[in-house]
Design an enzyme around this catalytic site. Structure first.
Site, short mmCIF file in Angstrom:
data_model
loop_
_atom_site.label_atom_id
_atom_site.label_comp_id
_atom_site.label_asym_id
_atom_site.label_seq_id
_atom_site.Cartn_x
_atom_site.Cartn_y
_atom_site.Cartn_z
N GLY A 1 0.83 -1.21 0.00
CA GLY A 1 0.00 0.00 0.00
C GLY A 1 0.86 1.25 0.00
O GLY A 1 1.85 1.33 0.72
N ASP B 1 -0.17 2.27 8.49
CA ASP B 1 -0.66 1.45 9.60
C ASP B 1 0.20 1.56 10.88
O ASP B 1 -0.27 1.20 11.96
CB ASP B 1 -0.73 -0.02 9.19
N ASP C 1 5.87 -4.75 6.18
CA ASP C 1 6.62 -5.99 6.46
C ASP C 1 6.39 -7.06 5.40
O ASP C 1 7.24 -7.91 5.18
CB ASP C 1 6.35 -6.50 7.88
N ARG D 1 -5.37 -2.09 9.11
CA ARG D 1 -5.25 -3.55 8.96
C ARG D 1 -5.39 -4.20 10.33
O ARG D 1 -6.38 -3.95 11.00
CB ARG D 1 -3.91 -3.89 8.30
N ASP E 1 2.57 -0.33 11.86
CA ASP E 1 2.52 -1.68 12.45
C ASP E 1 3.85 -2.41 12.31
O ASP E 1 3.89 -3.64 12.32
CB ASP E 1 1.39 -2.49 11.77
N ARG F 1 1.33 -5.34 -5.30
CA ARG F 1 1.64 -6.51 -4.48
C ARG F 1 1.87 -7.66 -5.47
O ARG F 1 1.00 -7.96 -6.26
CB ARG F 1 0.47 -6.81 -3.52
N THR G 1 4.17 2.79 5.56
CA THR G 1 2.78 2.35 5.62
C THR G 1 2.02 3.27 6.57
O THR G 1 2.61 3.74 7.56
CB THR G 1 2.63 0.89 6.10
O1 F6P Z 1 -1.67 -1.31 4.71
C1 F6P Z 1 -2.27 -0.11 4.33
C2 F6P Z 1 -3.74 -0.28 4.12
O2 F6P Z 1 -4.28 0.98 3.76
C3 F6P Z 1 -4.51 -0.85 5.32
O3 F6P Z 1 -4.75 0.10 6.33
C4 F6P Z 1 -5.75 -1.36 4.64
O4 F6P Z 1 -6.33 -2.42 5.38
C5 F6P Z 1 -5.23 -1.86 3.32
O5 F6P Z 1 -4.00 -1.20 3.08
C6 F6P Z 1 -6.14 -1.63 2.14
O6 F6P Z 1 -5.57 -2.25 1.05
P1 F6P Z 1 -6.06 -1.99 -0.45
O7 F6P Z 1 -5.50 -0.67 -0.88
O8 F6P Z 1 -5.48 -3.12 -1.20
O9 F6P Z 1 -7.55 -1.96 -0.44
#
Ligand code: F6P
Length: 321
Positions: free
Chosen positions: A11, A129, A103, A173, A131, A72, A127
């Protein structure tokens, strides 16, 4: 080290461009050639690699998203694909790679570095998050936090006018960091984070009692990892003596110009990552803890879970009541 490459993976987060700029400019200052890899490991595999020139990183310090694009990449889980990717780097004499991401991105980096010791890897935590163990803050967290705070202020205006209770779902997340600090800084009236589950099981009573004492609105913050705000609101709405609304903030939290704190963090980590590569370091992530630059093996990020500060959580709950 003659040439390095930079990629962003997973992300996107505000400040990734700032980190790319700092890493590239620092590398230029040391006479190192810089390549950009588009779409993370996908570009490494598909040979979507280009030389970054100073003009490419000019004017991006304050731009959200990532100029290198991100993805990804499932194929990178297989060694045969990592072999192709490594060969794409070798043919350009790239000896070091800076991986900016979470990570999940570090796992791919670790495999690549173990299998191809001639290619050195340094990870930078990016990120929203927050985390990742081994750094107090990840790049993008502070900006996302400010985005949530702006939303809270706006929602509170309408919530108060209509005397409503709002359930606000924020990203993160599996981590409650973004929700916790949004609650502390935004004056949330309730908080649910995955690390603590449904600890505020008296929420409806708390809301009803303070409404009787004259409070006009309530704003409950729910971290997405705890469950859906819509479902939680549905479960509680019959017990709450006010009308209830749900707002899911979503990807707005991932965008925007990086905050001052994120720009400083990204700039320091971008330059430090290059310094570590030039010093021959490999398979590490960089971070800042208690204002000091730190390094840990990449595996540290998944072998250690970033823990919620219990004192901060207790304070948020105390003030939410
Ligand atoms: O890891 C960053 C994040 O924005 C999380 O907070 C969220 O759960 C996820 O990515 C959303 O992913 P996507 O952009 O694939 O919907």
């Amino acid at each position: 080290m003659k040439s390095i490459a930079i990629l962003t993976s997973g992300g996107d987060s505000p400040g990734m461009n700032t980190a790319i700029r700092a890493a590239a400019k620092y590398a230029f200052s040391k006479g190192v050639k810089v390549f950009g890899i588009r779409r993370g490991y996908t570009g490494m595999l598909n040979d979507d690699i280009f030389e970054i020139e100073p003009k490419d990183v000019s004017g991006i310090i304050d731009r959200g998203g990532t100029m290198l694009l991100t993805a990804r990449c499932m194929e990178f889980h297989e060694a045969k694909h990592r072999q192709i990717a490594a060969d794409n780097l070798r043919k350009r004499e790239i000896e070091g790679v800076v991986v900016i991401g979470g990570d999940g991105s570090y796992r791919g980096a670790k495999n690549l570095s173990d299998e191809h010791p001639d290619i050195k890897i340094v990870g930078i935590p990016g990120t929203i998050d927050n985390d990742i163990a081994g750094t107090d803050n990840t790049i993008g967290f502070d900006t996302a936090l400010n985005t949530v705070l702006e939303a809270i202020a706006k929602i509170r205006d309408t919530a108060t006018s209509h005397e409503r209770t709002y359930f606000l779902e924020v990203m993160g997340r599996g981590s409650g960091e973004l929700a916790l600090y949004s609650c502390l800084a935004g004056g949330g009236d309730g908080l649910f984070i995955p690390e603590k589950g449904f600890a505020m099981n008296d929420l409806a009573d708390v809301i009803n009692t303070r409404r009787k004492k004259g409070k006009l609105s309530d704003l409950v913050i729910i971290s997405e990892g705890t469950g859906s705000a819509t479902e939680i609101a549905e479960r509680l709405k019959n017990k709450i003596n006010s009308s209830v609304r749900v707002t899911i903030l979503g990807h707005v939290q991932r965008g925007g110009s990086p905050s001052a704190m994120d720009r400083i963090l990204a700039t320091k980590l971008g330059a430090f990552a290059i310094e570590e590569l030039i010093n021959g370091k490999d398979g590490i992530m960089v971070g800042i803890e208690s204002n000091k630059l730190t390094t840990y093996p990449l595996s540290y990020s998944w072998e250690n879970k970033k823990v919620i500060d219990d004192k901060d959580y207790e304070l948020a709950i105390t003030l939410a009541k």
